[in-house]
Design an enzyme around this catalytic site. Sequence first.
Site, PDB file in Angstrom:
ATOM      1  N   TYR A 176      43.808  15.204 -43.682  1.00 31.49           N
ATOM      2  CA  TYR A 176      44.057  13.910 -44.298  1.00 31.49           C
ATOM      3  C   TYR A 176      43.565  12.732 -43.463  1.00 31.49           C
ATOM      4  O   TYR A 176      43.505  12.820 -42.250  1.00 31.49           O
ATOM      5  CB  TYR A 176      45.563  13.687 -44.491  1.00 31.49           C
ATOM      6  CG  TYR A 176      46.025  13.923 -45.901  1.00 31.49           C
ATOM      7  CD1 TYR A 176      45.732  13.031 -46.921  1.00 31.49           C
ATOM      8  CD2 TYR A 176      46.764  15.048 -46.222  1.00 31.49           C
ATOM      9  CE1 TYR A 176      46.153  13.263 -48.218  1.00 31.49           C
ATOM     10  CE2 TYR A 176      47.183  15.288 -47.515  1.00 31.49           C
ATOM     11  CZ  TYR A 176      46.872  14.400 -48.507  1.00 31.49           C
ATOM     12  OH  TYR A 176      47.284  14.638 -49.775  1.00 31.49           O
TER      13      TYR A 176
ATOM     14  N   ASP B  30      53.165  13.249 -38.616  1.00 26.88           N
ATOM     15  CA  ASP B  30      51.848  12.921 -38.064  1.00 26.88           C
ATOM     16  C   ASP B  30      51.918  11.865 -36.969  1.00 26.88           C
ATOM     17  O   ASP B  30      50.995  11.724 -36.179  1.00 26.88           O
ATOM     18  CB  ASP B  30      50.924  12.437 -39.183  1.00 26.88           C
ATOM     19  CG  ASP B  30      50.605  13.561 -40.162  1.00 26.88           C
ATOM     20  OD1 ASP B  30      50.515  14.717 -39.734  1.00 26.88           O
ATOM     21  OD2 ASP B  30      50.456  13.281 -41.360  1.00 26.88           O
TER      22      ASP B  30
HETATM   23 CO    CO Z   1      48.823  14.035 -50.385  1.00 29.34          CO
END
Ligand code: CO
Length: 641
Positions: free
Chosen positions: A384, A298
Amino acid sequence: MSEGGVHPLEPLSEDEIHQTVQVLREAGHTGEHHRFAAVTLAEPPKADVLGWVPGNGTDRRAVAYVVDRSTGKSATGVVSLTKSEVVSWDAADGHHMLLFEELFDAIGIVKADAGWQEALRRRGVEDFDGVQCDPWPAGNFDDPWAGKRVVRVVSYVRHDEHDNGYAHPIEGVVATVDTVERKVIDLVDVGNVPVPADCRNYHAGSVASFRDDLKTLDITQPDGPSFVVEGNEIRWQKWRFRVSMHPTDGLTLHTLTYRDGPKGEGEERSVLYRAALGEMVVPYGSTSAQHRWKNAFDSGELGLGRYPLLNSLELGCDCLGVIHYFDSPQVTDAGDTQLVKNAICLHEEDFSILWKHFDLETFVPEVRRSRRLVVSSIHTVGNYEYGFYWYLYQDGTIEMEVKLTGILQTQGVDGAAADPNAAVVSPGVAAPNHQHLFCFRLDLDVDGGPNTVYEMEAEPDPPGADNPYGNAFRSKATLLARESEARRDVDPFRGRHWRVVNPSRANRVGQPVSYRLLPGNSPLLLASPGSRIAERAAFARHNLWVTPFTEGETRAAGLPNLNPGGSGLPSFTAADRSIEDEDVVLWYTCGLIHVPRPEDFPVMPVERVGFLLQPHGFFDENPALDVPAPPHAEGHCHTTD
Ligand code: CO
């Protein structure tokens, strides 16, 4: 010309980003097909930063990460803002971060693809406009398209605009898009799992009733906060440092010092030069076609410090109290500028007790409240959220806490064919097991350095004449002299940690001064050593690596997008350099093994992971003795003069 007074680590302004783009365009390096993955300050050489004095202008430089959309080739341009000229243009380096334009294009390309549409019809999905497509970094698995800029796209049904798509995964359909050719080059269409029908939402409008017994909790600081901000420099209590937002490294601390002694008299002592994320990876543990390739970096692949991943924080929601916000000027793909307002939050928190003792001779207590300074940012990467929180404490402790929240990556399952590498979280919905592994690059400069790293652990003395009761143990220090000796893993049974020592300076009792790295939850990469992800995320195969400071060695996995592996730490440490009595950099990986729970769905309560940097013999005594008792405390919490 740069102003003489601008500190060399001040982040680029919007004007400077604009100037960088203009200089590259006017020099003919970028044209209509070029896009800007990021433009950020080219941090000057460390010696120049440390040697800078106000009034001395440095050559202020920006670095631009550029992608040619017509060829997929990446380039790195360095521009002197002072001279308004190109310093270097390196068109030979590897794959830069994904552009948002590539990700958004891929969604449109997939939705228009006849094969993908047919795969969805086969699953009873006809309303393609209502489908949520998530583009992912593709990884590198020696596919026929290796070396091209590709993304993989997975999809979810939304029953309405605000519906949580992750409750309705379209299982077994993965489209791979060549972002240069602008077409689907591979389509996986396997299995027969129905799209889970139950809606599982979390937004306020979807909650049937709210608990009604929460009273108002206000945080007020009538005298204002105790910190002072000037540019990107922050002074708080005895700490002084700078903060910035980096496109890949995210929230970054620079030139952190602690003033040892009273105000105006104490010595300002260096603790670290730079501390930030050096890479992170989220490897998924399912073998299924939809999930086996999911290994998001990420930081390096998606650039979590960039708009729109970098959140604009809201007072009263993301942060509470008397807040100072730092904005983050950014470049857009097209080369325009964009300001992310309120990107970094700075505030103080009460943090329970700092220290206490109740004297049983006099029955008089002494108590001090702990105040901590919080510097934080939040980043949304697909499903996320990651919050990064640096805490500074009055006793010289530094803490990093990563807060993980957001929505699980989901998998449609029918009861008969459960995935052994996933956990069911809702009827017909599982979430594959995965890890979140964060590698922090910690350039400590304990009292300026050079420094030496020791591994510390408790060792029981063997029973015998010298240990007749069998109770003795000692603290064992092992010198890590070379890079090959400094690939280390945690051992919580022995309290293993690492000390960064300045051998040329001793404290009052003759010990060399040091800071220690106390690891938090520190799982290793679970993927097999021969796997491709183990090659690409080699940093996560050990909790600690140590390197001698070298300009340019900033990314633990190199440029990871589509990278086959071997870059970053394995390459940096290949020559097995000396790290003894050097300017050392620690690379420490902490993280989570995430076996999803039903409670993590439909939105995941925050999980925390991190580590501490603590003085160990750096000071001669508890450096927080001079913190005064709370002035307005009711009752008795200190002696009187
Ligand atoms: Co996770």
